[in-house]
Motif scaffolding. Structure first.
Motif, mmCIF file in Angstrom:
data_model
loop_
_atom_site.group_PDB
_atom_site.id
_atom_site.type_symbol
_atom_site.label_atom_id
_atom_site.label_comp_id
_atom_site.label_asym_id
_atom_site.label_seq_id
_atom_site.Cartn_x
_atom_site.Cartn_y
_atom_site.Cartn_z
ATOM 1 N N THR A 353 0.832 -1.212 0.000
ATOM 2 C CA THR A 353 0.000 0.000 0.000
ATOM 3 C C THR A 353 0.861 1.254 0.000
ATOM 4 O OG1 THR A 353 -1.752 -1.180 1.190
ATOM 5 C CG2 THR A 353 -1.820 1.225 1.234
ATOM 6 N N VAL A 354 1.958 1.232 0.768
ATOM 7 C CA VAL A 354 2.882 2.378 0.791
ATOM 8 C C VAL A 354 3.446 2.625 -0.600
ATOM 9 C CG1 VAL A 354 5.125 3.178 1.657
ATOM 10 C CG2 VAL A 354 3.483 2.138 3.224
ATOM 11 N N LEU A 355 3.880 1.562 -1.264
ATOM 12 C CA LEU A 355 4.442 1.695 -2.603
ATOM 13 C C LEU A 355 3.392 2.176 -3.594
ATOM 14 C CD1 LEU A 355 6.750 1.328 -4.604
ATOM 15 C CD2 LEU A 355 6.112 -1.091 -4.798
ATOM 16 N N LYS A 356 2.205 1.601 -3.518
ATOM 17 C CA LYS A 356 1.126 2.003 -4.422
ATOM 18 C C LYS A 356 0.797 3.482 -4.250
ATOM 19 C CE LYS A 356 -3.828 1.383 -5.126
ATOM 20 N NZ LYS A 356 -5.056 0.738 -4.602
ATOM 21 N N PHE A 426 11.221 -7.012 2.331
ATOM 22 C CA PHE A 426 11.107 -5.702 1.678
ATOM 23 C C PHE A 426 10.439 -4.733 2.659
ATOM 24 C CE2 PHE A 426 9.141 -2.580 -1.193
ATOM 25 C CZ PHE A 426 10.236 -2.255 -1.987
ATOM 26 N N SER A 427 11.240 -3.900 3.286
ATOM 27 C CA SER A 427 10.755 -3.033 4.364
ATOM 28 C C SER A 427 10.077 -1.776 3.827
ATOM 29 C CB SER A 427 11.930 -2.622 5.258
ATOM 30 O OG SER A 427 12.849 -1.821 4.522
ATOM 31 N N ARG A 428 9.457 -1.051 4.726
ATOM 32 C CA ARG A 428 8.823 0.214 4.348
ATOM 33 C C ARG A 428 9.865 1.220 3.870
ATOM 34 N NH1 ARG A 428 3.803 2.751 7.474
ATOM 35 N NH2 ARG A 428 3.230 0.616 6.947
ATOM 36 N N THR A 429 11.036 1.208 4.512
ATOM 37 C CA THR A 429 12.100 2.117 4.088
ATOM 38 C C THR A 429 12.513 1.838 2.653
ATOM 39 O OG1 THR A 429 12.938 2.273 6.354
ATOM 40 C CG2 THR A 429 14.450 2.888 4.590
ATOM 41 N N LEU A 430 12.627 0.555 2.288
ATOM 42 C CA LEU A 430 12.965 0.209 0.911
ATOM 43 C C LEU A 430 11.857 0.617 -0.054
ATOM 44 C CD1 LEU A 430 14.660 -3.320 1.256
ATOM 45 C CD2 LEU A 430 15.751 -1.128 0.732
ATOM 46 N N GLU A 432 9.835 3.164 0.275
ATOM 47 C CA GLU A 432 9.941 4.621 0.093
ATOM 48 C C GLU A 432 11.137 4.973 -0.784
ATOM 49 O OE1 GLU A 432 10.138 5.785 4.141
ATOM 50 O OE2 GLU A 432 7.952 5.736 4.455
ATOM 51 N N ARG A 433 12.240 4.231 -0.609
ATOM 52 C CA ARG A 433 13.425 4.486 -1.422
ATOM 53 C C ARG A 433 13.168 4.154 -2.883
ATOM 54 N NH1 ARG A 433 18.117 7.472 -1.388
ATOM 55 N NH2 ARG A 433 19.097 6.884 -3.347
ATOM 56 N N LEU A 434 12.428 3.085 -3.136
ATOM 57 C CA LEU A 434 12.117 2.711 -4.510
ATOM 58 C C LEU A 434 11.298 3.797 -5.192
ATOM 59 C CD1 LEU A 434 12.074 0.728 -6.863
ATOM 60 C CD2 LEU A 434 10.136 -0.422 -5.778
ATOM 61 N N VAL A 435 10.324 4.347 -4.495
ATOM 62 C CA VAL A 435 9.523 5.438 -5.069
ATOM 63 C C VAL A 435 10.421 6.619 -5.418
ATOM 64 C CG1 VAL A 435 7.703 7.124 -4.609
ATOM 65 C CG2 VAL A 435 7.400 4.742 -3.895
ATOM 66 N N PHE A 436 11.347 6.952 -4.530
ATOM 67 C CA PHE A 436 12.273 8.057 -4.766
ATOM 68 C C PHE A 436 13.119 7.799 -6.009
ATOM 69 C CE2 PHE A 436 16.502 9.963 -4.066
ATOM 70 C CZ PHE A 436 16.140 11.319 -3.983
ATOM 71 N N ASP A 437 13.625 6.579 -6.149
ATOM 72 C CA ASP A 437 14.462 6.247 -7.301
ATOM 73 C C ASP A 437 13.648 6.225 -8.599
ATOM 74 O OD1 ASP A 437 16.713 6.105 -5.750
ATOM 75 O OD2 ASP A 437 16.666 3.927 -5.510
ATOM 76 N N ILE A 438 12.396 5.793 -8.535
ATOM 77 C CA ILE A 438 11.532 5.821 -9.719
ATOM 78 C C ILE A 438 11.315 7.257 -10.167
ATOM 79 C CG2 ILE A 438 9.161 5.420 -10.521
ATOM 80 C CD1 ILE A 438 9.184 2.811 -8.940
ATOM 81 N N GLN A 439 11.125 8.157 -9.214
ATOM 82 C CA GLN A 439 10.974 9.570 -9.562
ATOM 83 C C GLN A 439 12.236 10.103 -10.235
ATOM 84 O OE1 GLN A 439 9.928 10.966 -5.625
ATOM 85 N NE2 GLN A 439 7.766 11.202 -6.180
ATOM 86 N N LYS A 440 13.412 9.714 -9.756
ATOM 87 C CA LYS A 440 14.662 10.143 -10.375
ATOM 88 C C LYS A 440 14.779 9.600 -11.799
ATOM 89 C CE LYS A 440 18.495 10.166 -8.061
ATOM 90 N NZ LYS A 440 19.645 9.728 -7.233
ATOM 91 N N VAL A 441 14.368 8.353 -11.989
ATOM 92 C CA VAL A 441 14.398 7.760 -13.327
ATOM 93 C C VAL A 441 13.487 8.528 -14.277
ATOM 94 C CG1 VAL A 441 13.656 5.734 -14.654
ATOM 95 C CG2 VAL A 441 15.101 5.443 -12.644
#
Length: 509
Positions: A353-356, A426-430, A432-441
């Protein structure tokens, strides 16, 4: 003064530096065995160095397979790694642990058993083998029935959705069973029960329902399929059964959706497979298949051997295999219990849900996965006029993430999605980090030229109009043609050159 030089010995024993050894200074053969042995330290170093080029399993978000277990379980695995699972007489305790796992999983799936009654099932190397075994049981039961009725039994078929995993296609091809697939459609990426039942005929050995589609994690409606089949069986006099492929969802639904009827509570469900190495939380190499009753597994498929010391029944496609994963599965079942599995699945669902939510906040993606199902997030780009999901996947690898991009099966093959599987580690921190990296991409891709040549049909000078049409969803009036590889590379290089110049600072680093 006399000058002298000590002659160095040619033997590698005098060279203490690992990377000065002659064994790491020459290429190893790729097709033939070495003529001579090499030291164990050199063999380890060479292989270990090459394995560094593999991806990080923890960041492999393409896989459903478990990549982390507790150190105590790792110790049990290593202690039993030299035990052959098939030697039941030599390793009776390991056999007993397997039987306990079968009983526990059968009760988890609501098999109609008494408290002390042994369940019918077997451990496998994964759900692919489990599905092959279940399919063979269905085929043999159907053949026996047709022969008893004096009818031909040479053209069996099985009904599935087009979203099934490739192991179902393997079963159909290897064991000569026609595969009838229910095609997908826009917005509906699982098997439609009504269309599935329409495909059923007298030669259908079973209908396979998926509890947790590989494509988007969605659970198929097994209850509706059961009800429709009961009706058709009454009308026709057939007794077409159901197999549930619960490879991903079998260890999720009992803990997150206990009220959902998908298992042996439904009378037509005769067998269920589940992957212990997915949400059963065991490393790769363990699956399970459970039958409703002894009658659903024909006795002639079971072999009895005695050359290992005692009479041993066996129903597997392979013979020898390690015991470690069976022992690891029992460890997880007693270590976590119902409470532990439920907590882990709830945590996975929350992180999904956090990732979504993070992906939706970018405004750039359409979520394809469902809230009810396997904890994963499948998503597509809203605007594909300049770049596509495959580019996003490729650029994410630069940050270490392995996120697959793929097209849907027929008749939804024009839909491309990215998918992130949420596992226990796969933690909540990861997330959130994935969302950040997707935005950078996305920012990097926005700065690059499009990989497509956009042409408006019938109007070669209306590229801008064509781009607007794609963004507005009117892609029928636009032709997207991939640029030549050389042209794409040239424009990418030029874009990066301008980017570097614009951000270049004076001074010495």
């Amino acid at each position: 003064m006399v000058l002298s030089r000590a002659q160095s010995e040619s033997s590698d024993s005098s060279v203490h530096s690992t990377f000065a050894s002659r064994y790491v200074r020459t290429s190893l053969p790729r097709f033939r065995m070495l003529d001579e042995s090499i030291p164990k330290e050199a063999a380890y170093q060479i292989i270990n160095d090459e394995l560094m080029l593999d991806g990080n399993p923890r960041l492999n978000l393409a896989s459903f397979v478990t990549t982390w277990m507790e150190p105590e379980c790792d110790k049990l695995i290593m202690a039993s790694i030299n035990k052959n699972y098939v030697d039941m007489d030599e390793y009776p305790v390991t056999t007993e642990l397997q039987n306990r796992c079968v009983n526990i999983i059968a009760h988890l799936f609501n098999a109609p058993l008494a408290d002390s009654e042994a369940a019918i099932g077997v451990g496998t190397v994964g759900s692919s083998e489990a599905i092959m075994l279940a399919g063979l049981a269905f085929k043999r039961r159907w053949q026996n029935k047709m022969r008893a009725q004096g009818k031909p039994c040479d053209k069996p078929n099985i009904v599935t959705g087009a979203n099934v995993q490739v192991c179902w296609e393997k079963f159909a091809r290897y064991f000569e069973v026609e595969l009838k697939e229910v095609k997908l459609r826009d917005g509906y990426y699982v098997m439609d029960p009504e269309k599935a039942v329409e495909l059923v005929d007298e030669n259908t050995i079973c209908v396979a329902a998926i509890l947790g589609s590989t494509l988007n994690g969605e659970f198929e409606d097994v209850k509706l399929l059961n009800d429709l089949l009961i009706k058709k069986n009454k009308e026709t006099g057939w007794d077409t059964p159901i197999h549930v492929d619960a490879a991903s969802g079998g260890f999720i639904a009992p803990f997150l959706y206990p009220e959902l009827e998908w298992d042996f509570r439904l009378p037509l469900v005769k067998s269920i497979n589940v992957s212990g190495h997915k949400y059963g939380l065991v490393y790769a190499g363990i699956g399970w298949v459970i039958w409703r009753s002894k009658e659903d597994l024909p006795e002639e498929l079971i072999f009895h051997i005695n050359y290992l010391g005692a009479d041993q029944p066996t129903f597997t496609l392979n013979f020898s295999k390690g015991s470690s994963q069976v022992i690891a599965q029992y460890y997880q079942l007693i270590r976590l219990g119902f409470e532990g599995y439920r907590n882990i699945m709830e945590n996975c669902q929350e992180n999904a849900t956090v990732l979504k939510t993070g992906l939706e906040s970018t405004g750039r993606f359409t979520i394809v996965s469902k809230d009810r199902g396997v904890p994963l997030v499948a998503f597509s780009l809203k605007d594909r006029s300049r770049h596509d999901e495959f580019e996003v996947s490729d650029y994410l690898r630069r940050f270490g993430w392995i996120v697959p991009a793929y097209t849907m099966p027929p008749d939804a093959q024009h839909v491309t999605v990215l998918r992130v599987v949420i596992r226990e580690d796969f933690s909540r921190t990861l997330a959130e980090r994935l969302v950040f990296d997707i935005q950078k991409v996305l920012q990097e891709l926005d700065a690059l030229p499009s990989k497509f040549l956009v042409v408006a049909a019938g109007d070669n000078g209306a590229a801008e109009k064509a781009v607007k049409a794609v963004k507005a969803g009117d892609s029928d009036s636009v032709i997207l043609v991939k640029k030549a590889e050389v042209e794409t590379q040239r424009k990418v290089a030029e874009a990066w050159r301008k980017f570097v110049i614009a951000h270049k600072t004076n001074g010495v680093c």
